[in-house]
Design a protein around this motif. Sequence first.
Motif, short mmCIF file in Angstrom:
data_model
loop_
_atom_site.label_atom_id
_atom_site.label_comp_id
_atom_site.label_asym_id
_atom_site.label_seq_id
_atom_site.Cartn_x
_atom_site.Cartn_y
_atom_site.Cartn_z
N LYS A 294 44.25 35.19 75.61
CA LYS A 294 44.72 36.42 75.32
C LYS A 294 44.09 37.66 75.84
CE LYS A 294 44.66 35.45 71.07
NZ LYS A 294 43.64 34.35 71.31
N TYR B 122 52.47 33.87 71.14
CA TYR B 122 51.52 33.80 70.22
C TYR B 122 52.17 34.10 69.05
CZ TYR B 122 47.79 34.19 73.60
OH TYR B 122 46.87 33.65 74.91
N ILE C 236 50.58 33.71 64.40
CA ILE C 236 49.67 33.79 63.44
C ILE C 236 49.32 32.28 63.14
CG2 ILE C 236 48.67 34.40 61.37
CD1 ILE C 236 50.84 36.78 61.66
N ILE D 6 40.11 33.73 61.57
CA ILE D 6 41.08 33.66 62.61
C ILE D 6 40.57 32.84 63.84
CG2 ILE D 6 40.23 35.50 63.94
CD1 ILE D 6 43.90 34.51 63.48
N THR E 42 39.34 39.10 68.60
CA THR E 42 40.60 38.30 68.65
C THR E 42 41.21 38.86 67.26
OG1 THR E 42 39.38 36.32 69.85
CG2 THR E 42 41.29 36.08 68.01
N ARG E 43 40.23 39.09 66.14
CA ARG E 43 41.15 39.52 65.00
C ARG E 43 41.26 41.03 65.15
NH1 ARG E 43 40.62 42.66 60.59
NH2 ARG E 43 41.48 41.56 58.49
N TRP F 158 42.86 42.00 67.88
CA TRP F 158 44.19 41.80 68.71
C TRP F 158 45.17 41.35 67.85
CZ3 TRP F 158 47.21 37.66 69.72
CH2 TRP F 158 48.30 37.85 70.83
N TYR F 159 45.08 40.33 66.78
CA TYR F 159 46.01 39.90 66.00
C TYR F 159 46.59 41.02 65.06
CZ TYR F 159 46.18 35.14 67.27
OH TYR F 159 46.25 33.75 67.84
N LYS G 216 48.56 43.03 66.99
CA LYS G 216 50.01 42.58 67.45
C LYS G 216 50.97 42.04 66.24
CE LYS G 216 51.69 38.86 70.31
NZ LYS G 216 52.31 39.85 71.39
N PHE H 174 49.94 40.42 59.71
CA PHE H 174 48.55 39.67 59.57
C PHE H 174 47.83 39.62 58.43
CE2 PHE H 174 44.10 38.86 60.64
CZ PHE H 174 44.10 37.81 61.26
#
Length: 266
Positions: free
Chosen positions: A46, A190, A192, A202, A243-244, A246-247, A250, A254
């Motif tokens: 990602k 993507y 979850i 994550i 990464t977390r 980013w989620y 997005k 989440f």
Amino acid sequence: MKIPILEKIMFDEPSTWVTATTIVTLISTVYLGFAELIGNHLQYSKFASSGNKPLAKQGVKILSRTGMLIFYTPAFLAGLVSFFVLPGGDLRFVLLKFAVTFHFFKRDLEVLFVHKYSGGMILGSVILITGFYFSAAAGLIGVQYLTLGLPEPSIDLKYIGLIIYIVGIIGNFYHHSLLSKLRNDNDKGYKIPQGGLFGLVICPHYLFEILIFVGFSFISQTPLAFACTFGDSLYLIARSYETRKWYVNKFEDFPKHTKCVIPYVF
């Protein structure tokens, strides 16, 4: 200054060259971890199009499957060749060769038959990651060979290391399988992740990769192995933190209780 506990769990360095290699490995991998935290991501998955440079100047982009095969194949071949170039040795040496070789063979199989891909990766990052994995595989085995005949550490960790390694291999594969089921062959988006430890962290696949490297270091018990484990762990923890983030950015839904890589902790 010598630290008694380290003397009990590690081999003495067989040469100044090995000591220098250990120091360089530690510094370079720690740098990669801090680089992730300040936004200089290795550009794959990602984060393939991230970074401070304009997209047109980020470098050559290659297919993710190709890039990931390049990641792992040289390290796998280094392990495989070691059985012929450095045959024999004690049980610790054989276990380490097998553990290193099987880990990267497994990753190649996952690249070919498990993973689903959403984009590409930047060639410069591919070369950097490939270099780390290859040098780690070759270095771990080569340094272990140099310890043959040296006095064993007074605390033997190789059997504990083998158990940790097996747990890491199984957990890493299981969570990669869960990730692959999020998409069908034509789906590039993507979602979850769910299932397994994804409800708690994550990046459980990173957690189990860290355990694989802990297994390496306990089987090996060389300073280089512990340096590789520390550096790889720091990088993966930093990557999971990003990464977390980013989620969270997005996906509005989440789950906020989901940590980065260590359940209930971080």
